[in-house]
Design a protein around this motif. Structure first.
Motif, PDB file in Angstrom:
ATOM      1  N   GLY A   1      22.253  39.574  50.693  1.00  0.00           N
ATOM      2  CA  GLY A   1      22.463  38.476  50.361  1.00  0.00           C
ATOM      3  C   GLY A   1      23.390  37.873  49.112  1.00  0.00           C
ATOM      4  O   GLY A   1      23.444  36.564  49.194  1.00  0.00           O
ATOM      5  N   LEU A   2      23.968  38.676  48.984  1.00  0.00           N
ATOM      6  CA  LEU A   2      24.972  37.917  47.465  1.00  0.00           C
ATOM      7  C   LEU A   2      26.173  37.256  47.967  1.00  0.00           C
ATOM      8  O   LEU A   2      26.794  38.379  48.905  1.00  0.00           O
ATOM      9  N   SER A   3      26.868  37.182  47.610  1.00  0.00           N
ATOM     10  CA  SER A   3      28.249  36.074  47.349  1.00  0.00           C
ATOM     11  C   SER A   3      29.554  37.121  47.026  1.00  0.00           C
ATOM     12  O   SER A   3      28.471  38.421  46.688  1.00  0.00           O
ATOM     13  N   MET A   4      30.622  37.784  47.407  1.00  0.00           N
ATOM     14  CA  MET A   4      31.308  38.751  46.695  1.00  0.00           C
ATOM     15  C   MET A   4      31.508  38.505  45.498  1.00  0.00           C
ATOM     16  O   MET A   4      31.552  39.918  44.995  1.00  0.00           O
ATOM     17  N   PRO A   5      31.838  37.893  44.579  1.00  0.00           N
ATOM     18  CA  PRO A   5      31.480  37.561  43.391  1.00  0.00           C
ATOM     19  C   PRO A   5      30.216  37.804  42.548  1.00  0.00           C
ATOM     20  O   PRO A   5      30.785  39.222  41.868  1.00  0.00           O
ATOM     21  N   GLN A   6      29.512  37.849  42.997  1.00  0.00           N
ATOM     22  CA  GLN A   6      27.902  38.208  42.689  1.00  0.00           C
ATOM     23  C   GLN A   6      28.128  40.011  42.551  1.00  0.00           C
ATOM     24  O   GLN A   6      27.602  40.577  41.807  1.00  0.00           O
TER      25      GLN A   6
ATOM     26  N   GLU B   1      38.381  47.158  35.935  1.00  0.00           N
ATOM     27  CA  GLU B   1      39.166  46.636  36.800  1.00  0.00           C
ATOM     28  C   GLU B   1      38.516  45.454  37.488  1.00  0.00           C
ATOM     29  O   GLU B   1      38.990  44.090  37.527  1.00  0.00           O
ATOM     30  N   LEU B   2      37.448  45.696  37.765  1.00  0.00           N
ATOM     31  CA  LEU B   2      36.769  45.039  38.098  1.00  0.00           C
ATOM     32  C   LEU B   2      35.988  43.708  37.739  1.00  0.00           C
ATOM     33  O   LEU B   2      35.848  42.658  37.976  1.00  0.00           O
ATOM     34  N   ARG B   3      36.163  44.248  36.243  1.00  0.00           N
ATOM     35  CA  ARG B   3      36.035  43.184  35.441  1.00  0.00           C
ATOM     36  C   ARG B   3      36.787  42.294  35.501  1.00  0.00           C
ATOM     37  O   ARG B   3      35.969  40.717  34.746  1.00  0.00           O
ATOM     38  N   ARG B   4      38.467  42.688  35.184  1.00  0.00           N
ATOM     39  CA  ARG B   4      39.077  41.871  35.222  1.00  0.00           C
ATOM     40  C   ARG B   4      38.968  40.990  36.238  1.00  0.00           C
ATOM     41  O   ARG B   4      39.481  39.533  36.587  1.00  0.00           O
ATOM     42  N   VAL B   5      38.655  41.675  37.355  1.00  0.00           N
ATOM     43  CA  VAL B   5      38.820  40.453  38.831  1.00  0.00           C
ATOM     44  C   VAL B   5      38.108  39.816  38.674  1.00  0.00           C
ATOM     45  O   VAL B   5      38.540  38.455  39.000  1.00  0.00           O
ATOM     46  N   LEU B   6      36.566  39.846  37.568  1.00  0.00           N
ATOM     47  CA  LEU B   6      35.610  38.184  38.276  1.00  0.00           C
ATOM     48  C   LEU B   6      36.468  37.724  37.226  1.00  0.00           C
ATOM     49  O   LEU B   6      36.108  36.175  37.046  1.00  0.00           O
ATOM     50  N   ILE B   7      37.022  37.907  35.898  1.00  0.00           N
ATOM     51  CA  ILE B   7      37.643  37.050  34.986  1.00  0.00           C
ATOM     52  C   ILE B   7      38.849  36.102  35.784  1.00  0.00           C
ATOM     53  O   ILE B   7      39.247  34.552  35.497  1.00  0.00           O
TER      54      ILE B   7
ATOM     55  N   GLY C   1      40.186  30.350  37.928  1.00  0.00           N
ATOM     56  CA  GLY C   1      40.584  30.106  39.100  1.00  0.00           C
ATOM     57  C   GLY C   1      41.634  30.877  40.190  1.00  0.00           C
ATOM     58  O   GLY C   1      42.497  30.117  40.815  1.00  0.00           O
ATOM     59  N   VAL C   2      41.691  32.079  39.680  1.00  0.00           N
ATOM     60  CA  VAL C   2      41.851  32.792  40.728  1.00  0.00           C
ATOM     61  C   VAL C   2      41.833  33.322  42.116  1.00  0.00           C
ATOM     62  O   VAL C   2      40.193  33.672  41.729  1.00  0.00           O
ATOM     63  N   GLU C   3      42.327  33.110  42.831  1.00  0.00           N
ATOM     64  CA  GLU C   3      41.880  33.805  44.198  1.00  0.00           C
ATOM     65  C   GLU C   3      41.138  34.900  44.319  1.00  0.00           C
ATOM     66  O   GLU C   3      41.996  35.900  43.538  1.00  0.00           O
ATOM     67  N   ILE C   4      39.948  35.583  44.375  1.00  0.00           N
ATOM     68  CA  ILE C   4      39.567  36.797  44.843  1.00  0.00           C
ATOM     69  C   ILE C   4      39.852  37.253  45.380  1.00  0.00           C
ATOM     70  O   ILE C   4      40.406  38.603  44.664  1.00  0.00           O
ATOM     71  N   GLU C   5      40.512  37.587  46.680  1.00  0.00           N
ATOM     72  CA  GLU C   5      41.790  37.977  47.109  1.00  0.00           C
ATOM     73  C   GLU C   5      42.986  38.187  46.195  1.00  0.00           C
ATOM     74  O   GLU C   5      43.167  39.695  45.994  1.00  0.00           O
ATOM     75  N   GLU C   6      43.742  37.098  45.501  1.00  0.00           N
ATOM     76  CA  GLU C   6      44.965  37.451  45.167  1.00  0.00           C
ATOM     77  C   GLU C   6      44.381  38.395  43.164  1.00  0.00           C
ATOM     78  O   GLU C   6      45.089  39.147  43.655  1.00  0.00           O
ATOM     79  N   ALA C   7      42.809  38.585  43.273  1.00  0.00           N
ATOM     80  CA  ALA C   7      42.594  38.911  41.916  1.00  0.00           C
ATOM     81  C   ALA C   7      42.627  40.531  42.205  1.00  0.00           C
ATOM     82  O   ALA C   7      43.211  41.709  41.510  1.00  0.00           O
ATOM     83  N   LEU C   8      42.043  40.964  43.400  1.00  0.00           N
ATOM     84  CA  LEU C   8      41.858  42.049  43.949  1.00  0.00           C
ATOM     85  C   LEU C   8      42.929  42.998  44.309  1.00  0.00           C
ATOM     86  O   LEU C   8      43.428  43.616  43.810  1.00  0.00           O
ATOM     87  N   ASP C   9      44.245  42.221  44.589  1.00  0.00           N
ATOM     88  CA  ASP C   9      45.464  42.941  45.221  1.00  0.00           C
ATOM     89  C   ASP C   9      45.855  42.794  43.872  1.00  0.00           C
ATOM     90  O   ASP C   9      47.297  44.374  43.992  1.00  0.00           O
ATOM     91  N   GLY C  10      45.653  42.366  42.479  1.00  0.00           N
ATOM     92  CA  GLY C  10      46.250  42.820  41.106  1.00  0.00           C
ATOM     93  C   GLY C  10      45.750  44.040  40.729  1.00  0.00           C
ATOM     94  O   GLY C  10      46.987  44.608  40.436  1.00  0.00           O
ATOM     95  N   VAL C  11      44.941  44.440  41.289  1.00  0.00           N
ATOM     96  CA  VAL C  11      44.023  45.751  40.769  1.00  0.00           C
ATOM     97  C   VAL C  11      45.068  46.387  41.808  1.00  0.00           C
ATOM     98  O   VAL C  11      44.978  47.530  41.142  1.00  0.00           O
ATOM     99  N   ALA C  12      44.774  46.260  43.271  1.00  0.00           N
ATOM    100  CA  ALA C  12      45.547  47.251  43.814  1.00  0.00           C
ATOM    101  C   ALA C  12      47.307  47.534  43.585  1.00  0.00           C
ATOM    102  O   ALA C  12      47.646  48.881  43.460  1.00  0.00           O
TER     103      ALA C  12
END
Length: 613
Positions: free
Chosen positions: A456-461, A477-483, A488-499
């Motif tokens: 039941g957690l959300s994606m950020p959680q 890398e995932l800590r940077r995604v959360l920050i 204000g960056v979309e979660i998908e955009e932040a994950l794209d940055g990791v890739a």
């Protein structure tokens, strides 16, 4: 000790050798040509230096008083087969028997090449055994033999070379000029025994003997023993003349010697250099500099430019970070604490490092800066593009300086290239290892996120759960995604940055799957579980391929690096051997061909063992 050029006149006595040491001048005087074998009257000796009579004494040479060395160079070509070589062996052994015990005698045999050498020794019996073992081969290289014999004679005392040959030099080796230069430069007398030589061949041999102060002796095979015995008797009859060194220093003096034998008086003279008695410590002869004059001037110019750049950097100062940059750095946890407890983002006194970075940032811009920053972030290095380039340049300059100190200009260029390439390879290797670790953790990370989403957690959680329980490099890398998501960056955009930073194709597929699920709906936890299973199987297959291709990859690296390592070793240990490969036209062509073939072979082997999974 100072050696003088020997003087061989056509008179009955000859000044063979002059040396000066410890305030005393020693002169070797040959008296073997006195008519009828007359014995010289040593009491009648008169020695003059520039016309002035000096107090001198004379006696027969005794062991240890002055070093004398003779090198026998024997022609062992096929033309000597039969009686000539046997007569030559007998003559050489007769020379050994007749020579004084204190004379060091060396042996050199030659044909198409210089085949065997024995260092000068007083153990004449060992030389006799070696003479018995002489074998004949093809070819005749007299000039090579002379050059090597002169070198074998050493640099101390009275030295002469006795060459026996029955043919002319057949070419392909050292020219006659090299043989003449070797004898004259080293002040070694070269006598040649000419065995059945044509007039043209004899004239060539005379050039060498005349240049060194020696002579050419014509002989028949059956007369060789007498010729060699006479040469040994000449050594045994030498007279040692000694007198105090002069008190004044002049470049050259005219040394004259006169003595009586029978009812006749004989004399000889030579221009020689004699050290003065009070000369004091002799100057130290330094080795040849590894760096030429032009290289020294270029080095001084580079040093001056470097100092000018440093001065310009300090005067320009650093701009420092903007207020927005300091806040973002503090939020991302990238700000560093200074020595006095201040954050690096806070205003601080300008240092040379900060000034250098600020200056470099003016030249590092655009797409290159973005790509380099992405590669640094992917490698886990908390450096900016400007800082990395400064370190890279510093390593290259330091490597070039080390090469210059170790081996001169050529080694400096090689080390400079290595200094420029090694940091790049290090960054690439570090990024590759971090990517491999990231891909290895990806399947377990997706499984953990799927479990969180099922609970039941959300994606950020769910991502935060991985951050709190995972390992590097995934956690960082995932800590940077959360920050970024909190900024204000979309979660998908932040994950794209990791890739993009990690250059991970697998993670790109994960992000694509999440985007599709967001658009069309569905069970994201089940989707992540399916993707995790697929990635786990891909990772297993990838590791299997790496194991199976390990031998080929290691072979490619070893075979590719071995010629380079051997060349660097020769460049440091035997620079004269390696210098041919980059100074001579043929050597340069061979080096270029070797580089092309080496690159081609390494590329082919790399392609053979590289399997895409």
């Amino acid at each position: 000790m100072l050696l003088a050029t020997p003087a061989h006149a056509s008179d009955e006595i000859n000044i063979d050798h002059v040396e000066s040491a410890n305030g005393k001048v020693s002169v070797l005087l040959a008296v073997d040509k006195l008519p009828g074998g007359a014995a010289p009257d040593l009491e009648s000796l008169v020695v003059t230096v520039d016309g002035d009579v000096v107090d001198a004494s004379a006696k027969t040479v005794e062991a240890g008083e002055i070093e004398r060395t003779t090198v026998l160079a024997l022609d062992t070509s096929r033309s000597m087969r039969g009686a000539p070589i046997e007569d030559a062996k007998a003559a050489a052994k007769a020379f050994l028997d007749a020579a004084p015990d204190d004379v060091k005698i060396g042996l050199l045999t030659f044909s198409g090449t210089v085949q065997g050498t024995i260092e000068p020794t007083t153990d004449h019996a060992t030389l006799a055994n070696a003479i018995d073992d002489i074998e004949l081969t093809l070819g005749t290289r007299v000039y090579d033999a002379v050059v090597n014999a002169v070198d074998l004679a050493g640099t101390d005392g009275a030295r002469n070379v006795l060459v026996l040959s029955d043919g002319m030099d057949q070419g392909g080796g050292a020219p006659i000029e090299d043989a003449m230069a070797a004898a004259t430069d080293q002040k070694v007398v070269v006598d040649v025994v000419s065995l059945d030589q044509r007039p043209a061949n004899r004239a060539l041999l005379s050039k060498i003997s005349d240049a060194s102060g020696g002579s050419v002796i014509d002989a028949e095979p059956e007369a060789l023993k007498g010729v060699f015995t006479a040469q040994a008797d000449a050594l045994a009859s030498q007279v040692l003349v000694t007198f105090p060194a002069p008190q004044k220093s002049v470049p050259e003096v005219n040394l004259g010697v006169r003595l009586t034998a029978g009812n006749s008086t004989y004399d000889d003279s030579a221009l020689v250099t004699i050290a003065v008695a009070d000369a004091g410590p002799q100057p130290v002869t330094h080795a040849k500099s590894k760096v030429g004059k032009n290289a020294m001037l270029l080095g001084a110019l580079a040093l001056g430019l470097g100092l000018a750049v440093v001065l310009g950097i300090v005067m320009m100062g650093a701009k420092g970070q903007s207020e927005a940059q300091r806040r973002v750095s503090a939020y991302l946890g990238e700000a560093k604490t200074g020595a006095k407890g201040k954050r690096s983002g806070e205003p601080a006194p300008t240092s040379i490092k900060e000034s250098a970075v600020a200056l470099t940032e003016n030249f590092v811009k655009g797409d290159f800066e973005q790509r380099l920053n992405k590669r640094l972030a992917g490698a886990g290095l908390s450096l900016t593009a400007a800082e990395w380039l400064l370190i890279h340049a510093g390593v290259a300059a330091a490597a070039g300086l080390v090469g210059l100190i170790l081996g001169g200009g050529a080694v400096m260029v090689v080390f400079l290239i290595l200094g420029a390439v090694v940091p790049y390879l290090y960054l690439k290797r570090r990024h590759s290892k971090r990517l491999a670790a990231f891909n290895g953790q990806l399947a377990e990370t997706l499984t953990l996120m799927a479990g969180g989403l099922s609970a039941g957690l959300s994606m950020p959680q769910a991502i935060d759960t991985v951050v709190r329980e995972g390992q590097e490099p995934m956690v960082g890398e995932l800590r940077r995604v959360l920050i970024e998501q909190r900024l204000g960056v979309e979660i998908e955009e932040a994950l794209d940055g990791v890739a993009e930073r990690m250059e991970s194709e697998d993670f790109s597929w994960v992000v694509m799957a999440i985007r599709i699920q967001r658009e069309v709906g569905g069970n994201l936890a089940e989707l992540l579980t399916t993707v995790a299973t697929t990635l786990r199987e891909r990772e297993y297959l990838r590791r299997q391929v790496q194991v199976l291709s390990a031998e080929g990859r290691i072979s490619a690296w070893v075979l590719g690096a071995l010629p380079i390592v051997v060349f660097l070793y020769l460049l440091l240990i035997r620079p004269d051997t390696a210098r041919v490969m980059y100074t001579e036209p043929l050597g340069i062509m061979m080096s270029l061909a070797a580089c092309v073939l080496l690159a081609l072979g390494f590329t082919v082997m790399s392609k053979l063992v590289k399997v895409e999974v």
